[in-house]
Design a protein around this motif. Structure first.
Motif, PDB file in Angstrom:
ATOM      1  N   ALA A  52    -116.451 -37.177  66.203  1.00 41.38           N
ATOM      2  CA  ALA A  52    -117.582 -37.582  65.360  1.00 41.38           C
ATOM      3  C   ALA A  52    -117.145 -38.557  64.278  1.00 41.38           C
ATOM      4  N   PHE A  53    -115.996 -38.317  63.669  1.00 37.71           N
ATOM      5  CA  PHE A  53    -115.527 -39.205  62.613  1.00 37.71           C
ATOM      6  C   PHE A  53    -115.032 -40.534  63.174  1.00 37.71           C
ATOM      7  N   ASP A  54    -114.334 -40.492  64.306  1.00 40.47           N
ATOM      8  CA  ASP A  54    -113.762 -41.725  64.859  1.00 40.47           C
ATOM      9  C   ASP A  54    -114.834 -42.716  65.302  1.00 40.47           C
ATOM     10  N   ARG A  55    -115.960 -42.204  65.775  1.00 47.39           N
ATOM     11  CA  ARG A  55    -116.979 -43.135  66.277  1.00 47.39           C
ATOM     12  C   ARG A  55    -117.662 -43.916  65.163  1.00 47.39           C
ATOM     13  N   THR A  56    -117.411 -43.542  63.903  1.00 44.03           N
ATOM     14  CA  THR A  56    -117.941 -44.344  62.798  1.00 44.03           C
ATOM     15  C   THR A  56    -117.112 -45.602  62.569  1.00 44.03           C
ATOM     16  N   GLY A  57    -115.906 -45.650  63.153  1.00 42.03           N
ATOM     17  CA  GLY A  57    -115.024 -46.792  62.940  1.00 42.03           C
ATOM     18  C   GLY A  57    -114.183 -46.699  61.691  1.00 42.03           C
ATOM     19  N   SER A  58    -114.321 -45.615  60.927  1.00 48.37           N
ATOM     20  CA  SER A  58    -113.563 -45.437  59.691  1.00 48.37           C
ATOM     21  C   SER A  58    -112.426 -44.447  59.932  1.00 48.37           C
ATOM     22  N   VAL A  59    -111.309 -44.661  59.219  1.00 46.13           N
ATOM     23  CA  VAL A  59    -110.188 -43.725  59.319  1.00 46.13           C
ATOM     24  C   VAL A  59    -110.326 -42.583  58.320  1.00 46.13           C
ATOM     25  N   ALA A  60    -111.356 -42.623  57.473  1.00 45.10           N
ATOM     26  CA  ALA A  60    -111.476 -41.616  56.415  1.00 45.10           C
ATOM     27  C   ALA A  60    -111.584 -40.211  56.979  1.00 45.10           C
ATOM     28  N   GLY A  61    -112.372 -40.031  58.038  1.00 44.11           N
ATOM     29  CA  GLY A  61    -112.563 -38.702  58.584  1.00 44.11           C
ATOM     30  C   GLY A  61    -111.278 -38.117  59.126  1.00 44.11           C
ATOM     31  N   ARG A  62    -110.546 -38.912  59.898  1.00 49.87           N
ATOM     32  CA  ARG A  62    -109.293 -38.408  60.445  1.00 49.87           C
ATOM     33  C   ARG A  62    -108.287 -38.144  59.321  1.00 49.87           C
ATOM     34  N   THR A  63    -108.259 -39.009  58.314  1.00 46.58           N
ATOM     35  CA  THR A  63    -107.357 -38.787  57.181  1.00 46.58           C
ATOM     36  C   THR A  63    -107.726 -37.497  56.456  1.00 46.58           C
ATOM     37  N   MET A  64    -109.017 -37.286  56.244  1.00 46.62           N
ATOM     38  CA  MET A  64    -109.458 -36.061  55.587  1.00 46.62           C
ATOM     39  C   MET A  64    -108.998 -34.839  56.367  1.00 46.62           C
TER      40      MET A  64
END
Length: 411
Positions: free
Chosen positions: A156-168
């Motif tokens: 879900a986080f990766d499909r936004t194109g941001s690394v913030a979710g994976r980092t969190m």
């Protein structure tokens, strides 16, 4: 609550109406009464001693923890720690100690100190150490726990194109403080207070400027990652005269992160829980689904019957007691709460500024200094012994001094 049974849920917990979901949320979010108990959840990144840039394996942690290995690593009967806390592991191998609720801050400090030392000794047998920052300063985010929940979260986080979710998920470590919600009459003020205090205390105890060998440009890079994901999941719950209604709306309007089932738990992007009740997904949700959905929401303060304060960075060593004691002192009684809210007012809502600049943000820094002064004058109300109160004062003074130096540079 009106429920209906179905083949998917023979227990009769299916939710067909928004009003039923709202009734359930409102019934569990705040348990009111005189505030007495306090708890803490302490997270740390974990590292190989002497080689902190190396990513760990799950087996490295499970071997070191032995019978204290948590259930999500396959231990059917995890043992409680000597001080009463329990161990869990986060997707990137972060270790968390969740304390048992304590009747006083002094009792909490004693119990967590025992548990922290015990866990550190366990890890040392495997050549591992606990980190001392709110964001992994050495390694990029890598998920080492393979569970359906974490796989769905990462997708879900990766499909936004941001690394913030994976980092969190994989690189952050927070200090969470758990406080009784207080009496029904004072709940709105106490709920608002823990939010108002957030930016100044976040700034005062920011501890995560570096990540993966570089400088994030933020005093709290950990908070920056939370601010970088969907605000419907991690943003502040709107402050209104009715906290229960505000939280209920937040829950129902938040996107569903995952649906538990055989195989993958992924969901279509952006479907809210309210839309799920309305038929947006193949099967209707249950009360258990609603409870699980709530566990995937991460606002700075989350109601869980009690108040779970989530905006503080992990602290080095035993310094976690300083922000916890400051927060508890500022909530000592109604008079102190009202005074603290007045002092915090100019920085209310300044999450971005506090996270990026810390105490160098003029409004936030001034509020933090005033609040820490107020807290230190009421540390005796926390029940902590004198030497620990002196430790708290010393840590707070050191943080303010460092903040003053950064403010000069900021100018």
């Amino acid at each position: 609550m009106t429920t209906e049974s179905s083949d998917d849920d023979p227990t009769g917990n299916v939710l067909r109406r928004l009003s039923d979901a709202a009734e359930h949320v409102s019934g569990i979010c705040f348990k009111t009464g005189p505030p007495r108990r306090v708890g803490a959840e302490l997270e740390w990144t974990t590292h190989r001693a002497g080689l902190p840039t190396a990513h760990l394996r799950v087996t490295d942690l499970s071997r070191a923890l032995g019978p204290y290995t948590p259930a999500n690593l396959g231990n059917a009967a995890p043992r409680a720690l000597p001080g009463g806390g329990t161990v869990t592991l986060e997707p990137g191998g972060q270790l968390e100690i969740s304390s048992a609720p304590a009747d006083s801050l002094a009792a909490l400090y004693a119990a967590v100190t025992v548990d922290q030392e015990f866990v550190a000794d366990l890890l040392a047998t495997g050549g591992l150490v606990l980190g001392d920052r709110g964001l992994d300063p050495y390694r990029p985010p890598v998920r080492i726990l393979d569970t359906p929940r974490y796989a769905a979260m990462q997708h879900a986080f990766d499909r936004t194109g941001s690394v913030a979710g994976r980092t969190m998920m994989c690189s952050t470590a927070g200090l969470q403080v758990c406080l009784d919600a207080g009496t029904a009459a004072r709940l709105p003020q106490r709920w608002a207070a823990v939010h108002d205090l957030g930016p100044p205390l976040l700034a005062a105890f920011a501890n995560s400027s570096g990540h993966a060998g570089g400088d994030t440009g933020w005093a709290s890079g950990r908070m920056a990652t939370w601010l970088g994901i969907d605000a419907r999941r991690s943003g502040e719950v709107p402050l209104t005269a009715d906290p229960t209604d505000a939280w209920t709306r937040y829950v129902l309007e938040a996107p569903v992160l995952c649906v538990r089932r055989n195989g993958h738990w992924d969901t279509p992007d952006g479907v809210t829980f309210a839309e799920w009740i309305g038929g947006a997904l193949p099967r209707p949700p249950t009360v258990d689904d609603l409870d699980y959905h709530i566990s995937t929401l991460f606002p700075p303060v989350r109601p869980r019957g009690y108040l779970e304060v989530r905006y503080l960075d992990a602290q080095p060593g035993t310094e976690w007691i300083a922000p916890v004691a400051v927060l508890c002192a500022l909530l000592a009684d109604d008079t102190v709460i009202d005074k603290a809210r007045d002092l915090a007012g100019p920085a209310a809502g300044r999450w971005q500024e506090a996270a990026r600049h810390g105490l160098a943000d003029p409004a936030t820094g001034a509020c933090a200094a005033d609040l820490i002064d107020l807290a230190c004058r009421h540390l005796d109300r926390t029940g902590l012994p004198g030497p620990v109160r002196d430790l708290v004062t010393g840590i707070a003074d050191r943080r303010l001094h460092a903040g003053a130096l950064r403010k000069d540079q900021y100018r």
